[in-house]
Design a protein around this motif. Structure first.
Motif, PDB file in Angstrom:
ATOM      1  N   MET A  27       3.404   1.957  16.741  1.00 26.95           N
ATOM      2  CA  MET A  27       3.274   1.327  15.478  1.00 26.95           C
ATOM      3  C   MET A  27       4.120   1.677  14.267  1.00 26.95           C
ATOM      4  N   THR A  28       4.619   0.495  13.729  1.00 26.25           N
ATOM      5  CA  THR A  28       5.383   0.821  12.420  1.00 26.25           C
ATOM      6  C   THR A  28       4.515   0.973  11.429  1.00 26.25           C
ATOM      7  N   GLN A  29       4.842   1.722  10.471  1.00 25.48           N
ATOM      8  CA  GLN A  29       3.966   1.853   9.004  1.00 25.48           C
ATOM      9  C   GLN A  29       3.349   0.629   8.644  1.00 25.48           C
ATOM     10  N   ARG A  52       1.720  -6.546  16.718  1.00 31.63           N
ATOM     11  CA  ARG A  52       0.895  -5.215  17.276  1.00 31.63           C
ATOM     12  C   ARG A  52      -0.327  -5.088  16.669  1.00 31.63           C
ATOM     13  N   VAL A  53      -0.815  -5.757  15.978  1.00 31.88           N
ATOM     14  CA  VAL A  53      -2.021  -5.793  15.214  1.00 31.88           C
ATOM     15  C   VAL A  53      -3.258  -6.302  16.078  1.00 31.88           C
ATOM     16  N   GLN A  59      -3.255  -3.127  10.222  1.00 30.09           N
ATOM     17  CA  GLN A  59      -4.178  -2.824  10.947  1.00 30.09           C
ATOM     18  C   GLN A  59      -5.589  -2.162  10.020  1.00 30.09           C
ATOM     19  N   SER A  60      -5.256  -1.392   9.397  1.00 28.31           N
ATOM     20  CA  SER A  60      -6.186  -0.716   8.312  1.00 28.31           C
ATOM     21  C   SER A  60      -6.816  -1.860   7.322  1.00 28.31           C
ATOM     22  N   LEU A  61      -5.918  -2.718   6.962  1.00 29.95           N
ATOM     23  CA  LEU A  61      -6.377  -3.697   6.089  1.00 29.95           C
ATOM     24  C   LEU A  61      -7.589  -4.690   6.967  1.00 29.95           C
ATOM     25  N   VAL A  62      -7.198  -5.299   8.123  1.00 29.96           N
ATOM     26  CA  VAL A  62      -8.096  -5.657   9.085  1.00 29.96           C
ATOM     27  C   VAL A  62      -9.362  -5.091   9.096  1.00 29.96           C
TER      28      VAL A  62
END
Length: 292
Positions: free
Chosen positions: A1-3, A139-140, A9-12
């Motif tokens: 996964m890209t940055q 990719r999320v 993903q972290s925000l979700v």
């Protein structure tokens, strides 16, 4: 996964936990508005919601939905008992706020110890509500439990808004928050409203615990961190403002998720406390509070 994917993903994930923080913060606001009391036993209600549901589901094989419903009712009853045995005597004596805070902290410790004795000290978790593959957006990955948390939290916030705006009981609780003496003159049973506020706050905490436990473990000693996070959410939004507390919870969840990604999980609490200090220094009234 890209940055960028990792950040999304972290925000979700942050939105999901932020909704839970928001519900806990609303619990703080409901009690504070009805009585002026800051209830630091709120985190114990979150723990009990997940714990009671787990015990009913695993030990007694009660259906999931019924176990969750019983847990919410049981925790609401615990809230009423706490109000009757601990808070009301101090409230009637017009004890200082500091004494009230210490009393609710002591009550939280008692609830934790009783839970430890009745259950055990091992972490517990619950099955996810729907064991389906996550929804992929690029990719999320968005799992269905996070969607349940977000949808359930928004539904509760909307229902609470209607409750306080439309129902007689909700209006009576608001009247107690504005002026307790005037509410008494209008024949509003202030003591009953206080008990209802604790029941409602405890039920909210239980729902938060039930929604969260499938994604994070619960244990007898997780109440204090949740109470602190909910308190910070309430401060960020403007203490005493339920919608503000929910927004504050979302903000806190997003900040913590980014802190975990960039600084590591060990600094998650430091990031939350830093946000609290920032608001206390810059805008102590919170986002939706009236600036002085």
């Amino acid at each position: 996964m890209t940055q960028a994917d990792l950040v999304l993903q972290s925000l979700v994930s942050g939105l999901g936990i932020g909704c839970v923080y928001g519900l806990i913060g609303i619990g703080f606001c409901v009690i504070y508005n009805a009585s002026g009391i800051v209830n630091f036993a709120q985190g114990a209600f979150v723990m009990l919601g997940g714990m009671i549901t787990h015990v009913l589901l695993v030990r007694y094989h009660v259906p999931y939905a019924l176990a969750a419903l019983v847990a919410v009712i049981a925790v609401a009853a615990v809230g009423v008992v706490l109000e009757r045995l601990v808070v009301r005597p101090l409230w009637m004596r017009k004890a200082p706020v500091f004494v009230m805070i210490l009393a609710t902290l002591a009550a939280q410790i008692v609830i934790e110890r009783v839970t430890f004795l009745l259950v055990d000290d091992q972490p517990k978790t619950l099955p996810v509500f729907l064991d389906w593959p996550p929804i992929m957006i690029g990719r999320v990955a968005i799992n269905y439990q996070s969607l349940f948390i977000i949808a359930g939290s928004l539904t509760i916030v909307g229902a609470l808004a209607l409750f306080f705006k439309v129902t007689l009981t909700g209006k009576a609780m608001r009247a107690c928050a504005i002026d307790r003496e005037a509410a008494l003159l209008q024949a509003i049973p202030v003591s009953t409203m206080l008990a209802l506020a604790f029941a409602l706050s405890a039920g909210l905490g239980a729902v938060a615990g039930i929604l969260l436990t499938p994604t994070q473990y619960t244990a007898f000693n997780v109440g204090v961190p949740f109470a602190i996070s909910g308190f910070i959410a309430a401060i960020i939004g403007g203490f005493g403002r339920p919608f503000g507390a929910f927004v504050g919870g979302l903000a806190l969840g997003l900040v913590q998720s980014i802190a975990i990604l960039w600084l590591g999980a060990g600094l998650k609490s430091a990031a939350a406390l830093s946000v609290l200090l920032l608001f206390l220094f810059v805008r102590p009234a919170g986002i939706f509070g009236a600036a002085k």
